[in-house]
Design a protein around this motif. Structure first.
Motif, mmCIF file in Angstrom:
data_model
loop_
_atom_site.group_PDB
_atom_site.id
_atom_site.type_symbol
_atom_site.label_atom_id
_atom_site.label_comp_id
_atom_site.label_asym_id
_atom_site.label_seq_id
_atom_site.Cartn_x
_atom_site.Cartn_y
_atom_site.Cartn_z
ATOM 1 N N ALA A 98 0.794 -1.225 0.000
ATOM 2 C CA ALA A 98 0.000 0.000 0.000
ATOM 3 C C ALA A 98 0.828 1.276 0.000
ATOM 4 N N LEU A 99 2.097 1.193 0.335
ATOM 5 C CA LEU A 99 2.922 2.395 0.431
ATOM 6 C C LEU A 99 3.257 2.943 -0.959
ATOM 7 N N PRO A 148 16.591 3.086 -1.925
ATOM 8 C CA PRO A 148 15.237 3.644 -1.922
ATOM 9 C C PRO A 148 14.548 3.440 -3.271
ATOM 10 N N PRO A 149 13.338 2.856 -3.269
ATOM 11 C CA PRO A 149 12.667 2.539 -4.537
ATOM 12 C C PRO A 149 11.979 3.748 -5.180
ATOM 13 N N ARG A 191 7.181 3.235 12.613
ATOM 14 C CA ARG A 191 6.113 3.922 13.337
ATOM 15 C C ARG A 191 6.577 5.309 13.772
ATOM 16 N N LYS A 192 5.748 6.305 13.490
ATOM 17 C CA LYS A 192 6.041 7.685 13.876
ATOM 18 C C LYS A 192 4.771 8.325 14.417
ATOM 19 N N ALA A 193 4.839 8.830 15.607
ATOM 20 C CA ALA A 193 3.696 9.494 16.238
ATOM 21 C C ALA A 193 2.445 8.615 16.208
ATOM 22 N N GLY A 194 2.639 7.317 16.455
ATOM 23 C CA GLY A 194 1.513 6.408 16.521
ATOM 24 C C GLY A 194 0.991 5.911 15.189
ATOM 25 N N ARG A 195 1.642 6.308 14.092
ATOM 26 C CA ARG A 195 1.213 5.909 12.748
ATOM 27 C C ARG A 195 2.277 5.043 12.096
ATOM 28 N N GLU A 207 6.294 6.287 3.094
ATOM 29 C CA GLU A 207 5.333 7.295 2.634
ATOM 30 C C GLU A 207 6.067 8.435 1.946
ATOM 31 N N THR A 208 7.222 8.827 2.494
ATOM 32 C CA THR A 208 7.988 9.943 1.963
ATOM 33 C C THR A 208 9.468 9.761 2.254
#
Length: 349
Positions: free
Chosen positions: A20-21, A105-106, A49-53, A81-82
């Protein structure tokens, strides 16, 4: 803010995140890691995981060195994601141990663009996967894809059908293996043990991705073919080749060229489109063109099918003072292997 590495053992859940990314690759999929176990490498999978995501996923291959030392490798990863999160990923990696870590990095970089020498704390390094490749946009119509082919390839597309060549997904691993090993021997290329490819074919489609073969046949004989690994929006042609038809023709004369390689490449593009993939990665063209090398002919064939020439550059992060010496030793070992196989220290691509 920091990124935490959350280890994950649920293969289906992990592959669902990777698929999904927006920045992702099938080589970050669970099945690819299982195949690498055959080579003595240990996959470790994490959610980022960053800030709960969950903002990414990472499959690291831990490779043993000597005296208990290990090096880490993220094949065409991490999935993110980025790219802006890479500095935070670097901080997290400093806590996993090892001499160094290599990432790929893809995110494709156009072949004409300047390659960044650094991405945050990661510095430019030699990638393990082919850095140069061709991406075919399979979201276009079949007519648009055909129009993008070299004129000779378009003629050969018409010719192979008239010659009775068929192409499509195929379960005949023995036929693929014959083609693959013959191509490697002809071009003096290396290969992993057969169990590696068999494992990837079995595991690559088990948790959310696909692993499959495509073969081009003439009168039942497979003459060209390849191995594909897919996850998310891209499918990747990883291994393959072609052979000559050594069966006697009419009156014992050599058979004519029925354009099986053209059938294979064009069939692969249409298959990727039919199965909903947005791109086909043709996986590997030379850094420097040399007409005397086998890779030049492979490049010209792939170039005939259109697509966008891109880079997937590699980067590394030192995790130990030994990292510099390790990089030099790995390059020396690669040079020696190249010389033993082909009489030159130059890489194939």
């Amino acid at each position: 803010m920091r990124i935490e590495l959350q280890e994950i053992t649920d293969a289906h859940a992990y592959d669902a995140v990777v698929a999904a990314l927006p920045i992702t690759s099938a080589l970050q999929g669970w099945g690819y890691g299982e195949a690498r176990r055959v080579l003595g490498q240990t996959p470790q999978r994490y959610l980022l995981r960053k800030a709960g995501r969950t903002v990414g996923a990472l499959q690291l291959l831990r490779k043993p060195l000597v005296a208990g030392l290990t090096t880490l490798y993220a094949p065409r990863g991490p999935a993110l994601e980025t790219l802006d999160d890479l500095p935070l990923v670097a901080d997290a990696l400093k806590r996993v141990g090892g001499v160094n870590v290599k990432i790929e990095p893809p995110v494709p970089v156009d072949a004409s663009d300047v390659i960044p020498e650094a991405l945050g704390p990661f510095t430019r390094a030699e990638a393990e996967q082919p850095e140069h490749t061709i991406l075919v946009d399979t979201t276009r119509t079949e007519a648009e894809l055909l129009a993008d082919l070299h004129s000779m390839a378009r003629r050969n597309v018409k010719a192979y059908a008239k010659n009775g060549v068929t192409v499509g997904r195929d379960d005949d691993f023995e036929a693929f293996w014959e083609i693959f090993t013959a191509t490697n021997e002809r071009a003096k290329l290396g290969a992993f043990p057969r169990a590696y490819y068999e494992t990837m074919l079995r595991e690559g489609g088990r948790y959310g991705g696909e692993a499959y073969l495509i073969l081009a046949r003439h009168e039942g004989r497979a003459l060209a073919g390849g191995f594909y690994l897919a996850l998310g929006g891209t499918t990747n042609y990883l291994y393959g080749g072609s052979i000559r038809d050594d069966r006697p023709g009419e009156n014992g004369e050599p058979r004519k060229d029925v354009k099986a390689p053209t059938a294979f490449y064009w069939g692969s593009i249409l298959d990727a489109k039919a199965h909903g993939y947005r791109a086909l990665d043709l996986w590997g063209i030379p850094r420097v063109l040399d007409e005397s090398k086998h890779s030049f002919g492979v490049f010209k064939m792939k170039e005939n099918f259109g697509g966008r020439k891109v880079w997937f550059p590699g980067y590394q992060l030192a995790l130990s003072p030994l990292a510099g010496a390790l990089t030099r030793a790995q390059r020396l070992r690669k040079d020696l292997n190249n010389y033993r196989k082909r009489g030159t220290t130059k890489d194939v691509l």
